[in-house]
Design an enzyme around this catalytic site. Sequence first.
Site, PDB file in Angstrom:
ATOM      1  N   ASP A  43      46.802  49.378  28.389  1.00 50.71           N
ATOM      2  CA  ASP A  43      45.733  48.392  28.564  1.00 50.71           C
ATOM      3  C   ASP A  43      44.478  49.044  29.157  1.00 50.71           C
ATOM      4  O   ASP A  43      43.456  48.383  29.322  1.00 50.71           O
ATOM      5  CB  ASP A  43      46.230  47.261  29.481  1.00 50.71           C
ATOM      6  CG  ASP A  43      45.455  45.969  29.276  1.00 50.71           C
ATOM      7  OD1 ASP A  43      44.863  45.788  28.185  1.00 50.71           O
ATOM      8  OD2 ASP A  43      45.429  45.126  30.194  1.00 50.71           O
TER       9      ASP A  43
ATOM     10  N   LYS B  27      50.943  38.016  23.829  1.00 53.01           N
ATOM     11  CA  LYS B  27      51.025  39.473  23.619  1.00 53.01           C
ATOM     12  C   LYS B  27      52.454  39.868  23.248  1.00 53.01           C
ATOM     13  O   LYS B  27      52.676  40.714  22.386  1.00 53.01           O
ATOM     14  CB  LYS B  27      50.565  40.217  24.883  1.00 53.01           C
ATOM     15  CG  LYS B  27      49.057  40.122  25.100  1.00 53.01           C
ATOM     16  CD  LYS B  27      48.638  40.506  26.510  1.00 53.01           C
ATOM     17  CE  LYS B  27      47.139  40.264  26.702  1.00 53.01           C
ATOM     18  NZ  LYS B  27      46.675  40.414  28.088  1.00 53.01           N
TER      19      LYS B  27
ATOM     20  N   GLN C  26      49.460  42.163  33.848  1.00 52.29           N
ATOM     21  CA  GLN C  26      48.511  41.091  33.521  1.00 52.29           C
ATOM     22  C   GLN C  26      47.571  40.823  34.703  1.00 52.29           C
ATOM     23  O   GLN C  26      48.011  40.701  35.843  1.00 52.29           O
ATOM     24  CB  GLN C  26      49.291  39.806  33.162  1.00 52.29           C
ATOM     25  CG  GLN C  26      48.412  38.636  32.741  1.00 52.29           C
ATOM     26  CD  GLN C  26      47.612  38.894  31.459  1.00 52.29           C
ATOM     27  OE1 GLN C  26      48.095  39.540  30.534  1.00 52.29           O
ATOM     28  NE2 GLN C  26      46.390  38.388  31.406  1.00 52.29           N
TER      29      GLN C  26
END
Length: 283
Positions: A118, A51, A95
Site C-alpha cells: 500500500d 479489497k 487500513q
Amino acid sequence: MPTSNVLSGIEIANRMNAETASRAADLSVVPTLATVLVGDDPGSVKYVEMKRRRSARWGLGTVHVHLLSDTSTSALLAVLSELADDTSVHGILLQHPLPAHIDGRAAFDAIPLTKDVDGTSSAAFAAAALGRPGHRSCTPAGIIALLDHYGVPLAGADVVVVGRSAILGKPLAAMLTERDATVTLCHSRTTDLAAHTRRADVLVAAAGRPGLITGEMVRSGAAVVDAGFTPGDVAPEVSEVASAVSPVPGGVGPMTIAMLLAHTVDAAEWRSERCHPGGPDRT
Ligand code: NAP
C-alpha cells in the site's frame, strides 16, 4: 465551453486486474495479501472487505486480522512483525485511519518495504520521492495511471493537489514531481485556494470535503481528478468548465484497488526472483 470527458477508472481497473490475475496464475505460489484492521469504523470495515473480495475474485489469497479498537501500539506492532516474518504472506495492508491512541507512523513503518504493497511506510515514501524501487502509494499511483491512460500530459504541466495527507496528497505531489510536473500542494491553511486551483492544467481534489471545488475554481479546459469518496470533492458544474473529470464512484476508487492487487503480485514475483523490489514502476 468545454464538454467534459469522463476519466472513468472502471474499464482500466478491470483490464489491470485481468493482467494481475494472469500474472498470479503464472506463479508457483498464491500471491497473498494480509489485511489488518483495527477497530470497527464502518467505512474501514467496508473498504477492507471490498479489497479482500476483489483480491479473491482476481486469484489472490487473503489473510485477515481484525483487532479490537483498544489494541495497543505494541500489540499491533507484534501482529505486523509476525506478518512480516510469514513467508506465505506477500503483501500487508494496514487500513487507515488508525484509532488516535495508536502511533500510526510506527505501525506503518513496521511493514517491510518489500511487503508494503500500500506504500504507506516512510521507506516507500522516500522511494517514491527519489524515484527508487518500492511499491508506490496506491491511490496516487492509481491517479497517475488514470491520467496516463487518458493521455493527460504531466511533464511541464501545472498540477495542483488539494490535500496533503501522508497517504494521498504528499506522495502524489512527490510522484508528480518525479514525472516532471510543476506541483502546488494545497491544504486547509492555504490562503486563497481558488487562486491556486485556477492556474492548474491538472487539478486533483483530495481533501475529503464534498463539493469543495466549484466551477469558478477551475480553469477552462483543465483535467480534474476527484479523489474524494461519494459524493466527491468536485461539484457537478465543474464538468461544464473542465476538459475531463473523474467520476465518483467509478474513477479513482477502482484504480486504487487495482494498484493494490498488482503490487501484491509484484511482491510475490520479486520474492520468487529473490530480488529487491525493483520490478515495474507503475507510475
Ligand atoms: P485526510 O487525511 O483527512 O486529509 C485531508 C487533506 O485535505 C488535509 O491535508 C487537509 O488539510 C486538506 N483539507 C481539508 N479541508 C480543506 C479545505 N477546505 N481546503 C483545502 N484543503 C483542505 O484525508 P485523506 O485520507 O488524504 O483522504 C482525502 C479524500 O480522499 C477523502 O475523501 C478520502 O475518503 C479519499 N480517499 C479516497 C481513496 C480512494 O481509493 N478513492 C483512498 C484514500 C482516500 P490539513 O493538512 O491542513 O488538515
